[in-house]
Design a protein around this motif. Structure first.
Motif, PDB file in Angstrom:
ATOM      1  N   GLU A 107       0.832  -1.207   0.000  1.00 25.05           N
ATOM      2  CA  GLU A 107       0.000   0.000   0.000  1.00 25.05           C
ATOM      3  C   GLU A 107       0.865   1.254   0.000  1.00 25.05           C
ATOM      4  N   VAL A 108       0.621   2.086  -1.001  1.00 25.64           N
ATOM      5  CA  VAL A 108       1.342   3.355  -1.121  1.00 25.64           C
ATOM      6  C   VAL A 108       0.392   4.466  -0.691  1.00 25.64           C
ATOM      7  N   LYS A 109       0.826   5.234   0.292  1.00 27.17           N
ATOM      8  CA  LYS A 109      -0.019   6.322   0.795  1.00 27.17           C
ATOM      9  C   LYS A 109      -0.079   7.446  -0.242  1.00 27.17           C
ATOM     10  N   SER A 110      -1.009   8.368  -0.042  1.00 25.85           N
ATOM     11  CA  SER A 110      -1.168   9.438  -1.028  1.00 25.85           C
ATOM     12  C   SER A 110       0.134  10.226  -1.163  1.00 25.85           C
ATOM     13  N   ALA A 111       0.381  10.688  -2.357  1.00 26.09           N
ATOM     14  CA  ALA A 111       1.653  11.338  -2.649  1.00 26.09           C
ATOM     15  C   ALA A 111       1.485  12.330  -3.795  1.00 26.09           C
ATOM     16  N   SER A 112       2.441  13.233  -3.903  1.00 23.47           N
ATOM     17  CA  SER A 112       2.445  14.150  -5.050  1.00 23.47           C
ATOM     18  C   SER A 112       2.675  13.322  -6.303  1.00 23.47           C
ATOM     19  N   ARG A 113       2.384  13.899  -7.436  1.00 26.84           N
ATOM     20  CA  ARG A 113       2.562  13.216  -8.717  1.00 26.84           C
ATOM     21  C   ARG A 113       4.003  12.685  -8.856  1.00 26.84           C
ATOM     22  N   THR A 114       4.970  13.555  -8.586  1.00 26.18           N
ATOM     23  CA  THR A 114       6.378  13.169  -8.725  1.00 26.18           C
ATOM     24  C   THR A 114       6.725  12.010  -7.807  1.00 26.18           C
ATOM     25  N   ILE A 138       0.270  -3.297  -6.271  1.00 27.64           N
ATOM     26  CA  ILE A 138       0.386  -1.944  -5.708  1.00 27.64           C
ATOM     27  C   ILE A 138      -1.024  -1.488  -5.353  1.00 27.64           C
ATOM     28  N   THR A 139      -1.258  -1.196  -4.078  1.00 25.56           N
ATOM     29  CA  THR A 139      -2.583  -0.744  -3.667  1.00 25.56           C
ATOM     30  C   THR A 139      -2.501   0.679  -3.133  1.00 25.56           C
ATOM     31  N   SER A 140      -3.602   1.408  -3.280  1.00 25.83           N
ATOM     32  CA  SER A 140      -3.640   2.784  -2.770  1.00 25.83           C
ATOM     33  C   SER A 140      -5.065   3.306  -2.786  1.00 25.83           C
ATOM     34  N   SER A 157       0.127  -5.541 -11.045  1.00 27.91           N
ATOM     35  CA  SER A 157      -1.312  -5.417 -10.769  1.00 27.91           C
ATOM     36  C   SER A 157      -1.568  -4.294  -9.759  1.00 27.91           C
ATOM     37  N   ARG A 158      -2.788  -3.741  -9.850  1.00 23.54           N
ATOM     38  CA  ARG A 158      -3.169  -2.585  -9.020  1.00 23.54           C
ATOM     39  C   ARG A 158      -4.402  -2.909  -8.197  1.00 23.54           C
ATOM     40  N   GLY A 159      -4.486  -2.253  -7.042  1.00 24.03           N
ATOM     41  CA  GLY A 159      -5.658  -2.433  -6.195  1.00 24.03           C
ATOM     42  C   GLY A 159      -6.086  -1.119  -5.566  1.00 24.03           C
ATOM     43  N   LEU A 160      -7.387  -0.903  -5.515  1.00 29.61           N
ATOM     44  CA  LEU A 160      -7.941   0.291  -4.868  1.00 29.61           C
ATOM     45  C   LEU A 160      -8.227  -0.005  -3.400  1.00 29.61           C
ATOM     46  N   VAL A 161      -7.738   0.854  -2.509  1.00 33.90           N
ATOM     47  CA  VAL A 161      -8.085   0.761  -1.087  1.00 33.90           C
ATOM     48  C   VAL A 161      -9.281   1.685  -0.860  1.00 33.90           C
ATOM     49  N   ALA A 162     -10.412   1.112  -0.467  1.00 33.62           N
ATOM     50  CA  ALA A 162     -11.642   1.903  -0.296  1.00 33.62           C
ATOM     51  C   ALA A 162     -12.085   1.867   1.164  1.00 33.62           C
TER      52      ALA A 162
END
Length: 240
Positions: A107-114, A138-140, A157-162
């Motif tokens: 899980e990657v926490k919110s971040a700037s675009r860069t 990669i989830t976020s 693969s990607r995952g949405l954390v809701a």
């Protein structure tokens, strides 16, 4: 069969997001885990939940202001269950090297675009180095992160954390080409679950620590549970 993911390793049993915690999870025979990532000042992937050091290490400052070489010397067992030995903040590379999980939710926490782009590329490089490209997701909850992952690391693969229902999580997951939905258990209704699975999503529900709730969600047909107590979850679901 509902799978089990250890939350930050085995957060209820050992200091969260430390090597000790992930080893504890594996001891229970649970070979799937969820963890949190932040970049250090020198762009290394560090396994820690908060952007600041206070809660788990008692230190001041932010993770991204410190060098990885310093961060790995900080004891991160504060605020968790009592643990006798020091449990430092690990690099993701150390966990990849020492822990044999068959799947990792990163899980990657919110971040700037860069920062989002730097983070997903760093994950890809490390996963490739350890031959784990097909074993990580990669989830976020951050659109910035999911957008960067879709664009720059499409082969992971990607995952949405809701966590909240104010946006339709199924629509957001579809927009970012996710194949996993990490859903707060309070949002997991049988209707939403069926709809998500019809959409081809693996539904992973968090954080589930009560045996009765584990059984109920498994009966609903969730694909996996994320729990602070992987040993308890394993025993509970095996006895069904």
């Amino acid at each position: 069969m509902t799978q089990i993911y250890g939350h930050r390793g085995a957060k209820g049993e050992a200091p969260e997001n430390t090597l000790t915690s992930f080893q504890q999870c594996l001891k229970h025979g649970v070979r799937r885990c969820e963890l949190d990532l932040h970049l250090s000042a020198d762009n290394e992937l560090m396994v820690i939940h908060d952007p600041t050091l206070k809660r788990t290490t008692g230190r001041r400052g932010k993770v991204f202001e410190q060098q990885a070489a310093d961060l790995i010397t900080y004891d991160a067992r504060k605020g968790g269950p009592g643990w006798v030995s020091a449990s430092p903040i690990p690099r993701l590379a150390e966990l990849f090297e020492k822990c044999d999980f068959e799947h990792w939710q990163l899980e990657v926490k919110s971040a700037s675009r860069t920062r989002a782009v730097t983070t997903v590329l760093a994950i890809r490089e490390l996963a490739q180095e350890f031959g784990l490209l097909d074993k990580v997701t990669i989830t976020s909850s951050s659109r910035e992160v999911l957008g960067a992952a879709a664009e720059f690391t499409p082969d992971i693969s990607r995952g949405l954390v809701a966590e909240y229902a104010w946006l339709d999580p199924l629509k957001v997951a579809q927009n970012y080409g996710c194949n996993l939905l990490a859903l707060n258990w309070t949002l997991c209704t049988p209707e939403r679950l069926i709809k998500a699975q019809r959409q081809g999503l693996h539904v992973s529900v968090w954080t589930v620590n009560e045996p009765a709730l584990m059984r109920r969600l498994a009966d609903f047909g969730v694909d996996s549970l994320i729990t602070d107590f992987p040993g308890l979850a394993s025993a509970t679901l095996e006895n069904r």
